[in-house]
Design an enzyme around this catalytic site. Structure first.
Site, PDB file in Angstrom:
ATOM      1  N   CYS A   1       0.714  -1.241  -0.126  1.00  0.00           N
ATOM      2  CA  CYS A   1      -0.008   0.022  -0.038  1.00  0.00           C
ATOM      3  C   CYS A   1       0.839   1.329  -0.027  1.00  0.00           C
ATOM      4  O   CYS A   1       2.111   1.209   0.284  1.00  0.00           O
ATOM      5  CB  CYS A   1      -1.150   0.185   1.233  1.00  0.00           C
ATOM      6  SG  CYS A   1      -0.261  -0.592   2.652  1.00  0.00           S
TER       7      CYS A   1
ATOM      8  N   GLY B   1       0.445   0.152  -4.906  1.00  0.00           N
ATOM      9  CA  GLY B   1      -1.054  -0.788  -4.824  1.00  0.00           C
ATOM     10  C   GLY B   1      -1.801  -0.230  -5.817  1.00  0.00           C
ATOM     11  O   GLY B   1      -2.219   0.724  -6.260  1.00  0.00           O
TER      12      GLY B   1
ATOM     13  N   ASN C   1       0.228   1.796   6.113  1.00  0.00           N
ATOM     14  CA  ASN C   1       1.271   0.978   5.364  1.00  0.00           C
ATOM     15  C   ASN C   1       2.118   0.263   6.009  1.00  0.00           C
ATOM     16  O   ASN C   1       2.636   0.849   6.853  1.00  0.00           O
ATOM     17  CB  ASN C   1       2.161   2.201   4.610  1.00  0.00           C
ATOM     18  CG  ASN C   1       3.280   1.394   3.708  1.00  0.00           C
ATOM     19  OD1 ASN C   1       4.147   1.990   3.372  1.00  0.00           O
ATOM     20  ND2 ASN C   1       2.967   0.278   3.141  1.00  0.00           N
ATOM     21  N   GLY C   2       2.252  -1.090   5.989  1.00  0.00           N
ATOM     22  CA  GLY C   2       3.043  -1.921   6.658  1.00  0.00           C
ATOM     23  C   GLY C   2       2.225  -3.186   7.133  1.00  0.00           C
ATOM     24  O   GLY C   2       1.218  -3.626   6.457  1.00  0.00           O
TER      25      GLY C   2
ATOM     26  N   TYR D   1      13.743  -1.581  -5.371  1.00  0.00           N
ATOM     27  CA  TYR D   1      12.535  -1.818  -6.393  1.00  0.00           C
ATOM     28  C   TYR D   1      11.298  -1.041  -5.747  1.00  0.00           C
ATOM     29  O   TYR D   1      10.631  -0.485  -6.731  1.00  0.00           O
ATOM     30  CB  TYR D   1      12.242  -3.218  -6.254  1.00  0.00           C
ATOM     31  CG  TYR D   1      10.934  -3.647  -7.122  1.00  0.00           C
ATOM     32  CD1 TYR D   1      11.117  -3.273  -8.509  1.00  0.00           C
ATOM     33  CD2 TYR D   1       9.853  -3.999  -6.620  1.00  0.00           C
ATOM     34  CE1 TYR D   1       9.948  -3.609  -9.149  1.00  0.00           C
ATOM     35  CE2 TYR D   1       8.660  -4.639  -7.173  1.00  0.00           C
ATOM     36  CZ  TYR D   1       8.668  -4.087  -8.596  1.00  0.00           C
ATOM     37  OH  TYR D   1       7.645  -4.373  -9.461  1.00  0.00           O
TER      38      TYR D   1
END
Length: 494
Positions: free
Chosen positions: A25, A51, A130-131, A270
């Site tokens: 996300c 996402g 996020n995580g 990336y």
């Protein structure tokens, strides 16, 4: 078999992108500007790479209160129409884009799409995360036993329920209280009626940055999303920091026990867009440096250095510059391959990578080619690309990978296959080379990767600067839920 819903892109991702690790996300928030949700939509568009299955926005307006919209699919298709954005008025908004977690492709439910919203005694609050919470199962069991009713399958919803049960006086304090119970990785943007809140976990595993736009402020997973709305990048939110932003400005505090940061090193490799800034350094420049280090460690005689687009491009440029071997676009990506291109029949699925990538045959024929990619996960895409290169008449194919072998799953907010499906978990480098049927296969070393991101002496095994668990198997936070489900940690003596 048709898509699970009109925005299901799994048949496309399975042919190429599903062989990549994916951030689950991206988060974005704005306060102090007119029509904040429009800025959030733009920010989420810039974070779409983090996402692509679904997105959501929550806004607050003094007249209409909290309003939300959650949709499957791309931001550009859901949050650009006037009819939708007019339902999200106000000077304060947050948003979220997501992938679903491992094992649930095509099964994303709208109830799992963030931001999540809750009504508390002191007013409403929305949160986007996020995580990944590594003790979410234990927290969920405890909360359900105490009467909480969950509306989603997301680990992030635990935060809302923990906030509801907190006895603290206001929502920021309740959030602090809740996050102290949470293990794992979290970067959070949240909002009340008057506040925009940003928090990073004490290890700072996932990114979060602060920007200024006119008289307002923005929080974002990456700096590239600040650029798209014309915001000035101010600084990164520090590991363990909470910022509470109001019309008076930014208040900063550090409510958690200090720990040595362990930022995700794969963000450099990336996840982040190459035009973002991480740790004061251009992601593009870091990836070029990774390519240079890769060339120093793993030279080979060849005629061309070609990236696997698009993620391998900066590293391929670095490899070419360091080795002196010409850089060439030997593989061309079809930039217009959309989800509505064609009904995903079995014949189309079998086309696989060729739907997205095509070999520049005139350039490749008769050449010894070095293919530079960011990673090898399952190896399925690498093998198909190799076949395409050989079919185009290449004389030799040499893979050079801009990350160490991915041998361990990530449990901190990255969609990773089970360990037994990771090629490097079951094969040596030579066995992987034979499996891919290439002339040579070499990865950058973990020390080399550390040097490329700025650690001149490489990795200090006693005190690593980053979270590199996907390469090393050394997890900075014990993944308790996964161990409960049978995951075996790397033996200490290994």
């Amino acid at each position: 078999m048709p898509p699970a819903h009109p925005f299901d892109t799994s048949y496309l991702r399975d042919s190429n992108d599903d062989d990549k690790l994916k951030e689950e996300c991206g988060i974005f928030g704005v306060i102090g500007v007119a029509d904040a949700s429009n800025f959030v939509a733009l920010g989420l568009h810039a974070l779409q790479h983090r996402g692509q299955e679904a997105g959501g926005i929550v806004s607050y307006d003094a007249v209409q209160g909290f309003q939300s919209a959650r949709r499957f699919g791309y931001v550009r298709d859901n949050f650009t129409s006037k009819s939708v954005m007019e339902t999200l008025p106000g000077p304060l908004a947050i948003g979220h884009v997501r992938y679903s977690t491992a094992g649930s492709k095509g099964q994303t439910a709208i109830r799992d799409v963030q931001p999540f919203f809750g009504e508390f005694a002191m007013g409403g609050a929305a949160i986007a995360h996020n995580g990944n919470i590594t003790n979410a199962n234990a927290l969920r069991r405890e909360l359900i036993e105490r009467g909480s009713i969950f509306q989603s399958s997301s680990d992030s919803e635990c935060i809302i329920h923990l906030m509801a049960r907190s006895l603290q006086r206001n929502i920021p304090e309740r959030m602090e209280d809740a996050l102290r119970r949470v293990e794992g990785a979290f970067s959070v943007v949240a909002m009340t009626r008057t506040k925009l809140i940003g928090v990073r976990d004490p290890l700072g595993v996932r990114p979060l940055v602060l920007g200024r736009i006119g008289d307002g402020w923005a929080l974002s997973s990456e700096t590239c999303a600040l650029d798209i709305i014309g915001a000035e990048f101010i600084r990164e939110i520090e590991p363990g920091e909470m910022v509470v932003i109001t019309e008076k400005g930014v208040d900063s505090q550090f409510p958690f026990r200090p720990q040595k940061p362990r930022f995700c090193i794969f963000e450099h490799v990336y996840f982040s867009r190459p035009d973002s800034i991480l740790g004061g350094r251009s992601v593009y420049e870091t990836r070029e440096a990774i390519g240079r280090e890769l060339a120093k460690e793993n030279p080979v005689e060849a005629d061309l250095v070609c990236p696997v687009p698009d993620s391998g491009t900066p590293a391929a440029i670095g490899y070419s510059l360091e080795s002196g071997i010409p850089y060439a676009m030997g593989i061309i990506r079809n930039q217009y391959m959309g989800r509505t291109f064609i009904e995903p029949t079995e014949q189309i699925r079998n086309m696989g990578v060729r739907l997205k990538l095509n070999v520049n045959r005139a350039l490749i024929q008769g050449k010894r080619v070095i293919l530079v990619d960011d990673s090898v996960v399952r190896g399925t895409t690498s093998r198909k690309i190799k076949e395409m290169i050989l079919d185009a008449g290449a004389k030799e194919v040499h893979f050079r990978i801009a990350s160490p072998p991915t041998a361990w799953p990530c449990f901190y907010g990255v969609d990773t296959p089970q360990r037994e499906k990771l090629l490097a978990a079951t094969m040596s480098e030579e066995e992987m080379r034979a499996h891919l049927q290439v002339d040579s296969l070499k990865f950058i070393s973990l020390d080399g990767l550390y040097r490329a991101v700025g650690e001149a002496k490489g990795r200090n095994p006693k005190q690593p600067q980053y979270c590199d668990a996907c390469f090393s198997g050394e997890y900075p936070v014990v993944p308790s839920d996964q161990i409960e489900d049978g995951f075996e940690m790397k033996p200490a003596a290994e």
